[in-house]
Write a protein that holds these residues in place. Structure first.
Motif, PDB file in Angstrom:
ATOM      1  N   ASP A  20      18.831  35.034  25.482  1.00 46.22           N
ATOM      2  CA  ASP A  20      18.059  34.396  25.307  1.00 46.22           C
ATOM      3  C   ASP A  20      18.331  33.565  26.878  1.00 46.22           C
ATOM      4  O   ASP A  20      19.730  33.700  27.193  1.00 46.22           O
ATOM      5  N   VAL A  21      17.713  33.643  27.778  1.00 46.75           N
ATOM      6  CA  VAL A  21      17.848  33.135  29.298  1.00 46.75           C
ATOM      7  C   VAL A  21      17.047  31.547  29.689  1.00 46.75           C
ATOM      8  O   VAL A  21      15.924  31.573  28.741  1.00 46.75           O
ATOM      9  N   ARG A  22      16.911  31.159  31.041  1.00 48.89           N
ATOM     10  CA  ARG A  22      16.030  30.599  31.207  1.00 48.89           C
ATOM     11  C   ARG A  22      15.764  30.479  32.875  1.00 48.89           C
ATOM     12  O   ARG A  22      16.330  31.391  32.738  1.00 48.89           O
ATOM     13  N   ARG A  27      12.234  27.482  32.403  1.00 52.12           N
ATOM     14  CA  ARG A  27      11.035  28.330  30.369  1.00 52.12           C
ATOM     15  C   ARG A  27      12.062  28.956  29.859  1.00 52.12           C
ATOM     16  O   ARG A  27      12.441  29.646  30.919  1.00 52.12           O
ATOM     17  N   PRO A  28      12.272  28.676  28.768  1.00 53.84           N
ATOM     18  CA  PRO A  28      13.042  29.765  27.818  1.00 53.84           C
ATOM     19  C   PRO A  28      12.043  31.535  27.075  1.00 53.84           C
ATOM     20  O   PRO A  28      11.057  31.707  27.861  1.00 53.84           O
ATOM     21  N   GLY A  29      12.819  32.319  28.207  1.00 52.24           N
ATOM     22  CA  GLY A  29      12.932  33.508  28.039  1.00 52.24           C
ATOM     23  C   GLY A  29      14.121  34.799  27.223  1.00 52.24           C
ATOM     24  O   GLY A  29      15.586  33.754  27.528  1.00 52.24           O
ATOM     25  N   VAL A  30      13.526  36.041  27.368  1.00 49.27           N
ATOM     26  CA  VAL A  30      14.538  36.584  25.864  1.00 49.27           C
ATOM     27  C   VAL A  30      14.245  37.579  27.772  1.00 49.27           C
ATOM     28  O   VAL A  30      14.312  38.268  28.138  1.00 49.27           O
ATOM     29  N   ALA A  31      15.798  37.791  28.625  1.00 46.29           N
ATOM     30  CA  ALA A  31      15.501  38.916  29.783  1.00 46.29           C
ATOM     31  C   ALA A  31      16.109  40.407  29.242  1.00 46.29           C
ATOM     32  O   ALA A  31      17.262  40.787  28.238  1.00 46.29           O
ATOM     33  N   LEU A  32      16.023  41.245  29.980  1.00 48.09           N
ATOM     34  CA  LEU A  32      16.012  42.983  29.595  1.00 48.09           C
ATOM     35  C   LEU A  32      16.845  43.146  30.854  1.00 48.09           C
ATOM     36  O   LEU A  32      16.219  42.462  31.516  1.00 48.09           O
ATOM     37  N   GLY A  33      17.405  44.033  31.332  1.00 49.45           N
ATOM     38  CA  GLY A  33      18.689  44.162  32.485  1.00 49.45           C
ATOM     39  C   GLY A  33      18.746  45.691  32.468  1.00 49.45           C
ATOM     40  O   GLY A  33      19.096  46.115  31.895  1.00 49.45           O
ATOM     41  N   TYR A  34      18.173  45.352  34.160  1.00 54.17           N
ATOM     42  CA  TYR A  34      18.606  47.448  34.330  1.00 54.17           C
ATOM     43  C   TYR A  34      20.124  47.490  34.767  1.00 54.17           C
ATOM     44  O   TYR A  34      19.156  46.944  36.666  1.00 54.17           O
ATOM     45  N   ARG A  35      20.909  48.277  35.247  1.00 52.03           N
ATOM     46  CA  ARG A  35      22.036  47.845  35.961  1.00 52.03           C
ATOM     47  C   ARG A  35      21.725  49.528  36.942  1.00 52.03           C
ATOM     48  O   ARG A  35      20.997  50.947  36.832  1.00 52.03           O
ATOM     49  N   ARG A  42      16.608  42.191  36.012  1.00 52.87           N
ATOM     50  CA  ARG A  42      15.969  41.674  35.471  1.00 52.87           C
ATOM     51  C   ARG A  42      14.804  41.227  35.048  1.00 52.87           C
ATOM     52  O   ARG A  42      13.733  40.320  35.999  1.00 52.87           O
ATOM     53  N   LEU A  43      14.102  41.862  33.853  1.00 51.29           N
ATOM     54  CA  LEU A  43      12.764  41.040  33.485  1.00 51.29           C
ATOM     55  C   LEU A  43      13.469  39.875  32.776  1.00 51.29           C
ATOM     56  O   LEU A  43      13.775  39.838  31.257  1.00 51.29           O
ATOM     57  N   ILE A  44      12.320  38.781  32.526  1.00 52.18           N
ATOM     58  CA  ILE A  44      12.722  37.766  31.639  1.00 52.18           C
ATOM     59  C   ILE A  44      11.466  37.649  31.006  1.00 52.18           C
ATOM     60  O   ILE A  44      10.044  37.566  31.851  1.00 52.18           O
ATOM     61  N   VAL A  45      11.397  37.626  29.619  1.00 54.65           N
ATOM     62  CA  VAL A  45       9.683  37.241  28.592  1.00 54.65           C
ATOM     63  C   VAL A  45       9.848  36.208  28.528  1.00 54.65           C
ATOM     64  O   VAL A  45      11.276  35.995  27.578  1.00 54.65           O
ATOM     65  N   GLY A  46       8.811  35.747  28.050  1.00 56.94           N
ATOM     66  CA  GLY A  46       8.509  34.600  27.731  1.00 56.94           C
ATOM     67  C   GLY A  46       8.320  34.498  25.530  1.00 56.94           C
ATOM     68  O   GLY A  46       8.053  35.585  25.365  1.00 56.94           O
ATOM     69  N   ALA A  47       9.746  33.302  25.694  1.00 58.60           N
ATOM     70  CA  ALA A  47       9.962  34.025  24.325  1.00 58.60           C
ATOM     71  C   ALA A  47       8.964  33.564  22.871  1.00 58.60           C
ATOM     72  O   ALA A  47       8.738  34.141  21.740  1.00 58.60           O
ATOM     73  N   SER A  48       8.288  32.714  23.271  1.00 60.59           N
ATOM     74  CA  SER A  48       7.403  32.121  22.085  1.00 60.59           C
ATOM     75  C   SER A  48       5.366  32.989  22.469  1.00 60.59           C
ATOM     76  O   SER A  48       4.669  33.810  21.554  1.00 60.59           O
ATOM     77  N   GLN A  49       5.697  33.413  23.627  1.00 61.13           N
ATOM     78  CA  GLN A  49       3.802  33.470  24.357  1.00 61.13           C
ATOM     79  C   GLN A  49       4.327  35.407  24.971  1.00 61.13           C
ATOM     80  O   GLN A  49       3.315  35.656  24.318  1.00 61.13           O
ATOM     81  N   GLY A  50       5.420  35.798  25.212  1.00 61.30           N
ATOM     82  CA  GLY A  50       5.786  37.303  25.154  1.00 61.30           C
ATOM     83  C   GLY A  50       4.869  37.791  26.176  1.00 61.30           C
ATOM     84  O   GLY A  50       5.253  38.754  26.970  1.00 61.30           O
ATOM     85  N   CYS A  51       4.932  37.438  27.048  1.00 60.88           N
ATOM     86  CA  CYS A  51       4.155  37.555  28.132  1.00 60.88           C
ATOM     87  C   CYS A  51       5.515  37.617  29.363  1.00 60.88           C
ATOM     88  O   CYS A  51       6.266  36.876  29.857  1.00 60.88           O
ATOM     89  N   ALA A  52       5.479  38.127  30.575  1.00 62.72           N
ATOM     90  CA  ALA A  52       6.274  37.647  31.178  1.00 62.72           C
ATOM     91  C   ALA A  52       6.700  36.656  32.559  1.00 62.72           C
ATOM     92  O   ALA A  52       4.808  36.081  32.966  1.00 62.72           O
ATOM     93  N   LEU A  53       8.022  35.774  32.650  1.00 61.85           N
ATOM     94  CA  LEU A  53       7.491  34.892  33.036  1.00 61.85           C
ATOM     95  C   LEU A  53       7.930  35.028  34.923  1.00 61.85           C
ATOM     96  O   LEU A  53       7.763  34.437  35.183  1.00 61.85           O
TER      97      LEU A  53
END
Length: 81
Positions: A20-22, A27-35, A42-53
């Motif tokens: 969980d990040v903002r 805006r709240p979302g979930v982050a995925l990371g790639y090193r 990092r890609l942040i995806v909206g927690a409720s709507q599921g689209c890229a933020l």
């Protein structure tokens, strides 16, 4: 469709769930990371709507750059050439 995208991303080697990040606008979302090469994309995806933020670039604990996505929509128009 959304679940399929999450499953696909989970199978990509090196992709990790950050949690969980903002985004930079709060805006709240979930982050995925790639090193890669000491930095992390990092890609942040909206927690409720599921689209890229947003997408962000980090090095250590320092934010290098970011792009905020303010609107997503479907269209029947062809992309510009």
């Amino acid at each position: 469709m959304r679940a399929a995208v999450y499953r696909m991303l989970a199978d990509v080697p090196g992709v990790r769930l950050i949690g969980d990040v903002r985004d930079q606008t709060g805006r709240p979302g979930v982050a995925l990371g790639y090193r890669r090469n000491g930095s992390e994309a990092r890609l942040i995806v909206g927690a409720s709507q599921g689209c890229a933020l947003a997408d962000e670039s980090w090095h250590g604990g320092t934010l290098l750059s970011y792009r905020v996505i303010v609107e997503t929509a479907y269209t029947d128009e062809n992309p510009p050439s």
